[in-house]
Design a protein around this motif. Structure first.
Motif, PDB file in Angstrom:
ATOM      1  N   PHE A  13       0.835  -1.193   0.000  1.00 23.66           N
ATOM      2  CA  PHE A  13       0.000   0.000   0.000  1.00 23.66           C
ATOM      3  C   PHE A  13       0.875   1.250   0.000  1.00 23.66           C
ATOM      4  CE2 PHE A  13      -3.183  -2.707   2.537  1.00 23.66           C
ATOM      5  CZ  PHE A  13      -3.756  -3.181   1.367  1.00 23.66           C
ATOM      6  N   VAL A  14       0.520   2.201  -0.846  1.00 21.68           N
ATOM      7  CA  VAL A  14       1.235   3.475  -0.893  1.00 21.68           C
ATOM      8  C   VAL A  14       0.739   4.354   0.252  1.00 21.68           C
ATOM      9  CG1 VAL A  14       1.635   5.577  -2.226  1.00 21.68           C
ATOM     10  CG2 VAL A  14       1.608   3.349  -3.377  1.00 21.68           C
ATOM     11  N   LEU A  15       1.654   4.839   1.078  1.00 22.13           N
ATOM     12  CA  LEU A  15       1.303   5.699   2.203  1.00 22.13           C
ATOM     13  C   LEU A  15       1.457   7.157   1.800  1.00 22.13           C
ATOM     14  CD1 LEU A  15       3.035   3.778   5.145  1.00 22.13           C
ATOM     15  CD2 LEU A  15       0.699   3.539   4.283  1.00 22.13           C
ATOM     16  N   ILE A  16       0.526   7.980   2.249  1.00 24.21           N
ATOM     17  CA  ILE A  16       0.499   9.401   1.910  1.00 24.21           C
ATOM     18  C   ILE A  16       0.852  10.213   3.152  1.00 24.21           C
ATOM     19  CG2 ILE A  16      -0.906  11.270   0.954  1.00 24.21           C
ATOM     20  CD1 ILE A  16      -0.519   8.930  -0.956  1.00 24.21           C
ATOM     21  N   SER A  17       1.702  11.230   2.992  1.00 21.57           N
ATOM     22  CA  SER A  17       2.043  12.100   4.117  1.00 21.57           C
ATOM     23  C   SER A  17       0.885  13.036   4.414  1.00 21.57           C
ATOM     24  CB  SER A  17       3.296  12.917   3.806  1.00 21.57           C
ATOM     25  OG  SER A  17       4.409  12.074   3.610  1.00 21.57           O
ATOM     26  N   SER A  20       2.682   9.391   7.914  1.00 24.60           N
ATOM     27  CA  SER A  20       2.254   8.699   6.703  1.00 24.60           C
ATOM     28  C   SER A  20       1.085   7.777   7.029  1.00 24.60           C
ATOM     29  CB  SER A  20       3.404   7.881   6.118  1.00 24.60           C
ATOM     30  OG  SER A  20       4.444   8.731   5.682  1.00 24.60           O
ATOM     31  N   LEU A  21       0.099   7.780   6.154  1.00 23.40           N
ATOM     32  CA  LEU A  21      -1.056   6.931   6.388  1.00 23.40           C
ATOM     33  C   LEU A  21      -1.599   6.405   5.068  1.00 23.40           C
ATOM     34  CD1 LEU A  21      -4.192   9.114   7.210  1.00 23.40           C
ATOM     35  CD2 LEU A  21      -2.053  10.094   6.448  1.00 23.40           C
ATOM     36  N   ALA A  81      -8.363  -3.389  -5.182  1.00 23.35           N
ATOM     37  CA  ALA A  81      -9.533  -3.525  -4.311  1.00 23.35           C
ATOM     38  C   ALA A  81      -9.132  -4.353  -3.093  1.00 23.35           C
ATOM     39  CB  ALA A  81     -10.678  -4.198  -5.056  1.00 23.35           C
ATOM     40  N   VAL A  82      -9.554  -3.901  -1.922  1.00 19.59           N
ATOM     41  CA  VAL A  82      -9.211  -4.571  -0.668  1.00 19.59           C
ATOM     42  C   VAL A  82     -10.490  -4.749   0.143  1.00 19.59           C
ATOM     43  CG1 VAL A  82      -7.725  -4.526   1.371  1.00 19.59           C
ATOM     44  CG2 VAL A  82      -7.030  -3.294  -0.693  1.00 19.59           C
ATOM     45  N   SER A  83     -10.670  -5.918   0.730  1.00 18.93           N
ATOM     46  CA  SER A  83     -11.828  -6.138   1.588  1.00 18.93           C
ATOM     47  C   SER A  83     -11.620  -5.423   2.925  1.00 18.93           C
ATOM     48  CB  SER A  83     -12.026  -7.636   1.820  1.00 18.93           C
ATOM     49  OG  SER A  83     -13.147  -7.859   2.639  1.00 18.93           O
ATOM     50  N   LEU A  84     -12.709  -4.884   3.476  1.00 17.62           N
ATOM     51  CA  LEU A  84     -12.612  -4.106   4.716  1.00 17.62           C
ATOM     52  C   LEU A  84     -12.012  -4.892   5.875  1.00 17.62           C
ATOM     53  CD1 LEU A  84     -15.742  -1.812   5.256  1.00 17.62           C
ATOM     54  CD2 LEU A  84     -13.336  -1.164   5.188  1.00 17.62           C
ATOM     55  N   ASP A  85     -12.187  -6.206   5.874  1.00 20.33           N
ATOM     56  CA  ASP A  85     -11.605  -6.980   6.972  1.00 20.33           C
ATOM     57  C   ASP A  85     -10.081  -6.923   6.934  1.00 20.33           C
ATOM     58  OD1 ASP A  85     -11.974  -8.647   4.590  1.00 20.33           O
ATOM     59  OD2 ASP A  85     -11.128 -10.264   5.787  1.00 20.33           O
ATOM     60  N   LYS A  86      -9.499  -6.824   5.724  1.00 17.23           N
ATOM     61  CA  LYS A  86      -8.044  -6.703   5.604  1.00 17.23           C
ATOM     62  C   LYS A  86      -7.576  -5.335   6.108  1.00 17.23           C
ATOM     63  CE  LYS A  86      -7.930 -10.728   3.635  1.00 17.23           C
ATOM     64  NZ  LYS A  86      -7.556 -11.920   4.441  1.00 17.23           N
ATOM     65  N   VAL A  87      -8.379  -4.303   5.834  1.00 21.06           N
ATOM     66  CA  VAL A  87      -8.040  -2.963   6.324  1.00 21.06           C
ATOM     67  C   VAL A  87      -8.127  -2.932   7.847  1.00 21.06           C
ATOM     68  CG1 VAL A  87      -8.618  -0.508   6.203  1.00 21.06           C
ATOM     69  CG2 VAL A  87      -8.921  -1.958   4.189  1.00 21.06           C
ATOM     70  N   TYR A  88      -9.122  -3.614   8.385  1.00 21.64           N
ATOM     71  CA  TYR A  88      -9.277  -3.663   9.840  1.00 21.64           C
ATOM     72  C   TYR A  88      -8.065  -4.321  10.494  1.00 21.64           C
ATOM     73  CZ  TYR A  88     -11.265  -4.633  14.428  1.00 21.64           C
ATOM     74  OH  TYR A  88     -11.482  -4.697  15.782  1.00 21.64           O
ATOM     75  N   GLN A  89      -7.484  -5.294   9.825  1.00 23.88           N
ATOM     76  CA  GLN A  89      -6.282  -5.940  10.355  1.00 23.88           C
ATOM     77  C   GLN A  89      -5.127  -4.946  10.462  1.00 23.88           C
ATOM     78  OE1 GLN A  89      -5.452  -9.472   8.049  1.00 23.88           O
ATOM     79  NE2 GLN A  89      -7.477 -10.338   8.438  1.00 23.88           N
ATOM     80  N   LEU A  90      -5.081  -3.977   9.533  1.00 24.43           N
ATOM     81  CA  LEU A  90      -4.049  -2.939   9.619  1.00 24.43           C
ATOM     82  C   LEU A  90      -4.208  -2.142  10.908  1.00 24.43           C
ATOM     83  CD1 LEU A  90      -4.055  -1.478   5.979  1.00 24.43           C
ATOM     84  CD2 LEU A  90      -2.537  -3.219   6.931  1.00 24.43           C
ATOM     85  N   LYS A  91      -5.471  -1.881  11.269  1.00 25.43           N
ATOM     86  CA  LYS A  91      -5.731  -1.134  12.504  1.00 25.43           C
ATOM     87  C   LYS A  91      -5.225  -1.907  13.712  1.00 25.43           C
ATOM     88  CE  LYS A  91      -9.388   0.741  15.410  1.00 25.43           C
ATOM     89  NZ  LYS A  91     -10.829   0.869  15.662  1.00 25.43           N
ATOM     90  N   THR A  92      -5.504  -3.207  13.740  1.00 25.27           N
ATOM     91  CA  THR A  92      -5.069  -4.012  14.880  1.00 25.27           C
ATOM     92  C   THR A  92      -3.546  -4.113  14.934  1.00 25.27           C
ATOM     93  OG1 THR A  92      -5.228  -6.095  13.627  1.00 25.27           O
ATOM     94  CG2 THR A  92      -7.195  -5.369  14.819  1.00 25.27           C
ATOM     95  N   GLU A  93      -2.886  -3.873  13.784  1.00 22.87           N
ATOM     96  CA  GLU A  93      -1.420  -3.897  13.740  1.00 22.87           C
ATOM     97  C   GLU A  93      -0.815  -2.522  13.997  1.00 22.87           C
ATOM     98  OE1 GLU A  93      -0.597  -5.475   9.895  1.00 22.87           O
ATOM     99  OE2 GLU A  93      -1.502  -7.426  10.327  1.00 22.87           O
ATOM    100  N   GLY A  94      -1.685  -1.515  14.214  1.00 20.44           N
ATOM    101  CA  GLY A  94      -1.205  -0.182  14.550  1.00 20.44           C
ATOM    102  C   GLY A  94      -0.813   0.676  13.363  1.00 20.44           C
ATOM    103  N   ILE A  95      -1.215   0.280  12.145  1.00 18.10           N
ATOM    104  CA  ILE A  95      -0.896   1.060  10.946  1.00 18.10           C
ATOM    105  C   ILE A  95      -1.970   2.131  10.746  1.00 18.10           C
ATOM    106  CG2 ILE A  95      -0.593   0.958   8.438  1.00 18.10           C
ATOM    107  CD1 ILE A  95       0.392  -1.928   8.813  1.00 18.10           C
ATOM    108  N   ALA A  96      -1.545   3.373  10.546  1.00 15.12           N
ATOM    109  CA  ALA A  96      -2.486   4.489  10.415  1.00 15.12           C
ATOM    110  C   ALA A  96      -3.093   4.518   9.012  1.00 15.12           C
ATOM    111  CB  ALA A  96      -1.774   5.808  10.704  1.00 15.12           C
ATOM    112  N   PHE A  97      -4.396   4.772   8.945  1.00 17.40           N
ATOM    113  CA  PHE A  97      -5.058   4.911   7.650  1.00 17.40           C
ATOM    114  C   PHE A  97      -6.306   5.770   7.829  1.00 17.40           C
ATOM    115  CE2 PHE A  97      -6.831   1.110   9.602  1.00 17.40           C
ATOM    116  CZ  PHE A  97      -8.193   1.280   9.430  1.00 17.40           C
ATOM    117  N   ARG A  98      -6.844   6.195   6.701  1.00 16.77           N
ATOM    118  CA  ARG A  98      -8.063   7.008   6.725  1.00 16.77           C
ATOM    119  C   ARG A  98      -8.946   6.600   5.560  1.00 16.77           C
ATOM    120  NH1 ARG A  98      -9.498  12.366   5.014  1.00 16.77           N
ATOM    121  NH2 ARG A  98      -7.427  12.728   4.161  1.00 16.77           N
ATOM    122  N   PHE A  99     -10.254   6.631   5.796  1.00 14.04           N
ATOM    123  CA  PHE A  99     -11.216   6.329   4.743  1.00 14.04           C
ATOM    124  C   PHE A  99     -11.650   7.614   4.044  1.00 14.04           C
ATOM    125  CE2 PHE A  99     -12.170   2.666   7.645  1.00 14.04           C
ATOM    126  CZ  PHE A  99     -11.773   1.671   6.766  1.00 14.04           C
TER     127      PHE A  99
END
Length: 210
Positions: free
Chosen positions: A25-29, A36-37, A69-87
């Motif tokens: 995944f490409v992270l944006i500042s 970066s998220l 395309a990514v399923s939301l459950d995979k994105v949720y796993q990023l949250k549990t791993e502490g990776i920052a993201f935004r919808f």
């Protein structure tokens, strides 16, 4: 609710983001350039705009970048791993959410989070359990309500169509799921992907959620 149980409820709901040639995944500042998220879009065309922006700012990175395309459950796993993201929500659904809230006396001009829609008049049942479908698209909920009332009117022709709709945020529902227990009622939530027929998706999900 345990993270794996929350994850099951998110499986099958697609979002879109940009990955590099290594499928990372490409992270944006952020605006300050400090953090970066990952950005995940609910519309493919918004991901296309994000890709164009990346190619404009960083041509080297952009050459190998693509939309995935990514399923939301995979994105949720990023949250549990502490990776920052935004919808990035669908702007049309944000407009619907603000209009719905304005009708209830809330004149706010901004919506915090990703809007989701539900109705007390639409309940799905399976094996003596009651499930509450939550939609990412107001149009999908309206179609489901109309279909349900048409079925009910076959039994009771005098029944009036009631399209009462409640608006909330996906982030708030997710937080409530995480803090809920088995008896809270939040365990009966089923998310309906945009453009998906509610009954078809529900029949696929019940075995996984139950």
């Amino acid at each position: 609710m345990a993270p794996d149980q929350v994850s099951k409820r998110l499986d099958g709901v697609p979002v879109y983001t940009v990955s590099n040639h290594d499928n990372e995944f490409v992270l944006i500042s952020d605006s300050n350039g400090h953090k970066s998220l990952g950005l995940f879009c609910f519309r493919h065309e918004d991901a296309e705009a994000l890709l164009a922006q990346i190619r404009d700012r960083e041509p080297g990175l952009g050459r190998g970048a693509k939309i995935v395309a990514v399923s939301l459950d995979k994105v949720y796993q990023l949250k549990t791993e502490g990776i920052a993201f935004r919808f990035l929500p669908d702007p049309l659904q944000v407009k619907h959410a603000l209009e719905s809230r304005a009708k209830t006396g809330d004149p706010g001009k901004a919506f915090d989070g990703v809007p989701v829609f539900q109705s007390d008049n639409l309940v799905l049942r399976s094996k003596n359990r009651r499930f509450c479908p939550i939609f990412f698209s107001k149009e999908d909920l309206e179609r489901a309500l109309l279909g349900a009332f048409k079925q009910q009117q076959k039994i009771n022709p005098a029944l009036k169509v009631n399209t009462d709709i409640q608006v909330g945020s996906f982030e708030d529902v997710l937080q409530r799921l995480e803090s809920s227990d088995d008896g809270s009622g939040w365990g009966d939530v089923v998310f309906i992907p945009p453009g998906m027929d509610a009954l078809s998706h529900f029949s696929e999900k019940v075995s996984a959620v139950g």
